[in-house]
Design a protein around this motif. Structure first.
Motif, PDB file in Angstrom:
ATOM      1  N   ASP A 196      42.787  47.749  31.727  1.00 10.17           N
ATOM      2  CA  ASP A 196      42.218  47.383  30.430  1.00 10.17           C
ATOM      3  C   ASP A 196      40.946  46.554  30.566  1.00 10.17           C
ATOM      4  OD1 ASP A 196      44.233  48.631  29.072  1.00 10.17           O
ATOM      5  OD2 ASP A 196      45.420  46.822  28.767  1.00 10.17           O
ATOM      6  N   LEU A 197      40.726  46.006  31.756  1.00  8.93           N
ATOM      7  CA  LEU A 197      39.615  45.070  31.926  1.00  8.93           C
ATOM      8  C   LEU A 197      38.263  45.695  31.584  1.00  8.93           C
ATOM      9  CD1 LEU A 197      40.438  42.309  32.773  1.00  8.93           C
ATOM     10  CD2 LEU A 197      39.610  42.750  35.067  1.00  8.93           C
ATOM     11  N   SER A 256      47.781  43.256  27.349  1.00  8.91           N
ATOM     12  CA  SER A 256      47.702  42.601  28.658  1.00  8.91           C
ATOM     13  C   SER A 256      46.725  41.428  28.620  1.00  8.91           C
ATOM     14  CB  SER A 256      47.230  43.607  29.697  1.00  8.91           C
ATOM     15  OG  SER A 256      45.891  43.981  29.440  1.00  8.91           O
ATOM     16  N   ALA A 260      43.909  32.071  35.823  1.00  7.29           N
ATOM     17  CA  ALA A 260      45.199  32.067  36.519  1.00  7.29           C
ATOM     18  C   ALA A 260      45.935  30.731  36.358  1.00  7.29           C
ATOM     19  CB  ALA A 260      44.993  32.368  38.000  1.00  7.29           C
ATOM     20  N   GLY A 295      50.878  31.131  29.307  1.00 10.95           N
ATOM     21  CA  GLY A 295      50.805  32.315  28.451  1.00 10.95           C
ATOM     22  C   GLY A 295      50.193  32.018  27.088  1.00 10.95           C
ATOM     23  N   ASP A 341      43.495  45.231  36.380  1.00 16.40           N
ATOM     24  CA  ASP A 341      44.087  45.633  35.106  1.00 16.40           C
ATOM     25  C   ASP A 341      43.181  46.717  34.508  1.00 16.40           C
ATOM     26  OD1 ASP A 341      44.849  45.908  32.510  1.00 16.40           O
ATOM     27  OD2 ASP A 341      44.768  43.774  32.013  1.00 16.40           O
ATOM     28  N   LYS A 382      51.226  38.215  36.640  1.00 20.75           N
ATOM     29  CA  LYS A 382      51.490  38.694  35.272  1.00 20.75           C
ATOM     30  C   LYS A 382      52.636  37.865  34.709  1.00 20.75           C
ATOM     31  CE  LYS A 382      49.243  42.876  34.972  1.00 20.75           C
ATOM     32  NZ  LYS A 382      48.996  44.037  34.219  1.00 20.75           N
ATOM     33  N   ASP A 383      52.490  37.457  33.477  1.00 23.39           N
ATOM     34  CA  ASP A 383      53.633  36.748  32.879  1.00 23.39           C
ATOM     35  C   ASP A 383      54.026  37.361  31.568  1.00 23.39           C
ATOM     36  OD1 ASP A 383      52.018  33.877  31.304  1.00 23.39           O
ATOM     37  OD2 ASP A 383      51.583  35.984  31.324  1.00 23.39           O
ATOM     38  N   PRO A 391      45.753  36.982  39.359  1.00 23.47           N
ATOM     39  CA  PRO A 391      46.700  36.188  38.583  1.00 23.47           C
ATOM     40  C   PRO A 391      48.049  36.882  38.420  1.00 23.47           C
ATOM     41  CG  PRO A 391      45.011  37.147  37.181  1.00 23.47           C
ATOM     42  CD  PRO A 391      44.624  37.451  38.586  1.00 23.47           C
ATOM     43  N   PHE A 428      34.569  41.709  39.988  1.00 21.22           N
ATOM     44  CA  PHE A 428      35.987  41.765  40.343  1.00 21.22           C
ATOM     45  C   PHE A 428      36.156  42.243  41.778  1.00 21.22           C
ATOM     46  CE2 PHE A 428      40.179  43.573  40.723  1.00 21.22           C
ATOM     47  CZ  PHE A 428      40.969  42.640  40.080  1.00 21.22           C
ATOM     48  N   ALA A 437      38.037  46.445  27.962  1.00 20.71           N
ATOM     49  CA  ALA A 437      37.852  45.200  27.212  1.00 20.71           C
ATOM     50  C   ALA A 437      36.379  44.796  27.232  1.00 20.71           C
ATOM     51  CB  ALA A 437      38.721  44.094  27.809  1.00 20.71           C
ATOM     52  N   ARG A 440      46.442  31.333  27.377  1.00 24.09           N
ATOM     53  CA  ARG A 440      45.696  32.582  27.586  1.00 24.09           C
ATOM     54  C   ARG A 440      45.521  33.332  26.274  1.00 24.09           C
ATOM     55  NH1 ARG A 440      48.074  35.156  33.181  1.00 24.09           N
ATOM     56  NH2 ARG A 440      48.206  33.153  34.214  1.00 24.09           N
ATOM     57  N   ALA A 469      43.821  41.177  29.062  1.00 20.66           N
ATOM     58  CA  ALA A 469      42.619  41.671  29.748  1.00 20.66           C
ATOM     59  C   ALA A 469      41.535  40.598  29.834  1.00 20.66           C
ATOM     60  CB  ALA A 469      42.078  42.937  29.072  1.00 20.66           C
ATOM     61  N   LEU A 470      41.935  39.377  30.156  1.00 18.45           N
ATOM     62  CA  LEU A 470      40.940  38.326  30.394  1.00 18.45           C
ATOM     63  C   LEU A 470      40.307  38.573  31.761  1.00 18.45           C
ATOM     64  CD1 LEU A 470      43.030  35.295  29.129  1.00 18.45           C
ATOM     65  CD2 LEU A 470      41.101  36.366  27.972  1.00 18.45           C
ATOM     66  N   PHE A 471      39.040  38.177  31.899  1.00 16.65           N
ATOM     67  CA  PHE A 471      38.360  38.424  33.169  1.00 16.65           C
ATOM     68  C   PHE A 471      38.759  37.348  34.179  1.00 16.65           C
ATOM     69  CE2 PHE A 471      35.275  40.019  29.883  1.00 16.65           C
ATOM     70  CZ  PHE A 471      35.656  41.347  30.021  1.00 16.65           C
ATOM     71  N   PRO A 472      39.473  37.727  35.239  1.00 16.48           N
ATOM     72  CA  PRO A 472      40.035  36.711  36.142  1.00 16.48           C
ATOM     73  C   PRO A 472      38.986  36.005  36.993  1.00 16.48           C
ATOM     74  CG  PRO A 472      40.497  38.922  36.965  1.00 16.48           C
ATOM     75  CD  PRO A 472      39.850  39.084  35.622  1.00 16.48           C
ATOM     76  N   PHE A 473      37.790  36.590  37.120  1.00 18.34           N
ATOM     77  CA  PHE A 473      36.759  35.984  37.962  1.00 18.34           C
ATOM     78  C   PHE A 473      35.853  35.073  37.155  1.00 18.34           C
ATOM     79  CE2 PHE A 473      35.952  40.292  36.661  1.00 18.34           C
ATOM     80  CZ  PHE A 473      34.789  40.166  35.930  1.00 18.34           C
TER      81      PHE A 473
END
Lengths: 270, 359
Positions: free
Chosen positions: A165-166, B86, B135, B139, A163, A269-270, A267, A188, A169, B142, B88-92
């Motif tokens: 934006d990451l 979005s 993940a 919604g 993303d 997207k929702d 993840p 990442f 952010a 999050r 923009a949370l850090f997925p890791f």
């Protein structure tokens, strides 16, 4: 896939075709593997008895150990340096827009498209002029040139899944550009970075033509194999071939596992 | 409101190449207010927010935060956390690591970090998910993580960029009240960018409406709804009937669908001047017979009907093809012949109208 409408005949035909293709590709390797355990001096059928004597012969050959040592030394340095370079180039592409970027990207991806013989010859001419030919470092430099684009391609793929934006952010939450790189971008991309390390090591491990041109006395294992071939027909070639194949496949499979898992972890997207 | 604004935009212009995203913005944001910036996509609302966050630099003009110019301050040195569209949370990172991130970047020790992050998880009612992967969250969960992650540094101002746009309708309403409650409780400033009228009007103390990089109107929801200042605002809100024509200089407006009385507010436009007048759909009436002289009216045919809970909106088409709308409760409508193609009179009292600028 919806194969409700597919005829059974075509289905079987396609499967047969796939099996045939794989057989064609892997038959020589399988043959080499089988003959490496064959007691006979010449690769012929019927096979002789099961034997590990050729493995012993290889293990007792100091020249092979030399070659393996060189290969590993070169491979590790090449994988680390080319992954760093490749990742840097991929990040540049991800982050910045600048004049001449398509040219920059094309240049960065160019080396693997040049015929290796030409690249090897050019490397030899260039490196000998600056007194860097015939050493391990010559092979390292030459291999970094061909490996970095692979590392870049892998890193780019991962960055494209991020993303955009990451990173912003992270800055917005108080991370300087370096901190964002360290705590967000690199974590990442970690699976891709490891994948790139393994793939570039495998490429360097297998590469013959350029190493042959520039290695001089510091031959890597594939170059050693050629030496065996030229001197005599020895089943030891099969042993080394099997070993190189197994090692490269292991590296590639590890990389593949890392790269597949990362995609699944992204993840939804929702 | 307080005398000293928290944020001041002073003649701020933002250009992307030849495209002008924000044109000469002058805006004050007060301490502790919930300000919504509303407009359709490309109106400059997000760019405005990003400039305040320090993610885009103004081309011209000055932005002040607590009186200090912040134009040259990089975003990581401002305390202007943002909640992203979005997320923009850090997925890791897991939930609590995400929330701790800003504290870690500010050099807060591991132990204090954990405590403060835990407090926010509790406050956002997501403590049970502390060690979950992003993940694995829904919604709404999050959303709460994103809020906790931004608020953990206890900022004076929180920027929100369409944070609810990805949620289902019912979740949206719940998160709206969470946000509103949070803002009141913390007493900090919220700047909320949205394209949704209902979000802006239901939550914000003041609403800024932007179009093509220009602020069209600033005011409370009531002010804007009752008295849109410009034709754009009236059209954007879509809750008024709009009549354009020329003033005859004697307090009358000549339009293609009839001559109407202009509002008697002492600002009667000169003769021949192009003028636009609006009247709210809730202040408009329907009738079969011609209304009395205290009303102005248009003859129109019904083209459709839309239910909106306790009321319904009837859409009509005037003779020149322009669209009209009237919002009424169901009892009133039951007494009328509501069928497509049915001719009716749309009427209003002249003192319910007002003028808007055409710009």
């Amino acid at each position: 896939m919806n194969d409700f409408n597919r005829s059974r005949f075509i289905e079987i035909g396609l499967r047969f075709y796939v099996v045939l293709s794989f057989a064609f590709v892997f038959a020589p390797i399988a043959a080499s593997f089988i003959f490496s355990f064959n007691s006979d001096r010449f690769p012929s059928i019927p096979l002789g008895a099961f034997s590990t004597e050729w493995y012993r012969a290889v293990a007792n050959d100091p020249l092979v150990w030399d070659g393996l040592g060189n290969t590993l030394f070169v491979g590790i340095i090449v994988s680390v340096v080319s992954t760093a370079l490749g990742f840097g180039a991929a990040y540049t592409d991800f982050r910045y827009r600048f004049f001449g970027k398509p040219v920059y990207m094309a240049l960065a991806l160019l080396p693997p498209t040049i015929p290796v013989v030409i690249l090897g010859l050019a490397m030899l001419a260039y490196l000998s002029r600056i007194n860097l030919s015939g050493q391990s470092v010559s092979v390292i430099i030459a291999h970094i040139v061909i490996c970095s684009p692979f590392a870049m391609a892998i890193s780019r793929l991962r960055l494209s899944q991020m993303d955009p934006d990451l990173e912003a952010a992270a800055w917005n939450l108080g991370a300087s550009e370096w901190a964002a790189m360290r705590y967000v971008i690199v974590p990442f991309c970690l699976p891709a970075i490891f994948g790139a390390l393994f793939i570039t090591m495998a490429v360097s491990f297998d590469e013959f033509a350029i190493a042959w041109f520039v290695s001089g006395l510091n031959e890597t294992l594939p170059v050693k194999v050629l030496g065996f071939l030229q001197g005599q027909v020895s089943p030891r070639i099969n042993v080394i071939g099997t070993f190189v194949f197994v090692t490269s496949m292991t590296l590639v499979i590890i990389a593949q596992i890392l790269l597949t898992r990362q995609t699944r972890e992204t993840p939804a997207k929702d | 409101m307080q005398s000293e604004p928290l944020v001041t935009f002073n003649g701020v212009i933002k250009k992307f190449g030849a495209f002008v995203a924000v044109q000469k913005l002058d805006l004050e944001i007060h301490k502790g207010e919930f300000l919504a910036i509303m407009g359709s996509s490309g109106c400059g609302k997000t760019t405005t927010l990003r400039m305040l966050a320090g993610l885009d630099a103004p081309t011209e003009g000055e932005i002040r935060l607590s009186g200090k110019p912040i134009n040259d301050l990089p975003t990581w040195q401002r305390d202007t956390p943002m909640v992203w569209q979005s997320l923009a949370l850090f997925p890791f990172l897991n939930v609590i690591e995400n929330v701790e991130f800003a504290l870690k970047m500010r050099g807060v020790g591991a132990k204090e970090r954990r405590t403060r992050a835990e407090n926010w998880l509790e406050r956002m009612q997501i403590s049970e998910f502390a060690t979950r992967n992003i993940a694995q969250l829904s919604g709404g969960q999050r959303q709460r993580v994103a809020l906790a992650r931004s608020l953990v540094v206890e900022p004076e101002i929180l920027l929100l960029d369409e944070p609810l746009s990805a949620l289902d309708a019912h979740l949206k309403v719940r998160m709206q009240s969470v946000l509103q409650g949070l803002q009141r409780e913390l007493g900090i400033t919220f700047v909320y960018v949205t394209h949704s009228q209902s979000e802006a009007f239901s939550m914000a103390d003041r609403v800024v409406i932007m179009s093509k990089g220009i602020v069209e109107q600033v005011g409370t929801a009531q002010e804007i709804y009752r008295a849109p200042k410009t034709r754009f605002v009236a059209e954007f809100l879509g809750s008024s009937n709009i009549f354009s024509g020329k003033s005859d200089g004697n307090g009358m407006l000549a339009t293609p669908v009839g001559k109407f009385r202009l509002p008697q507010d002492g600002t009667s436009p000169q003769k021949g001047r192009s003028t636009t007048m609006v009247v709210l759909d809730t202040r408009s009436h329907l009738s079969v017979e011609e209304p009395g002289s205290e009303f102005d009216f248009v003859h129109a045919k019904i083209i459709g009907e839309e239910f909106t809970g306790a009321t319904a909106t009837i859409y009509l088409e005037a003779e020149d093809g322009s669209e009209l709308r009237v919002q009424k409760d169901h009892d009133t409508l039951a007494a009328l012949p509501i069928d497509v193609g049915q001719p009716l009179y749309v009427s209003w009292r002249p003192n319910e109208t007002h003028l808007v600028s055409d710009a």
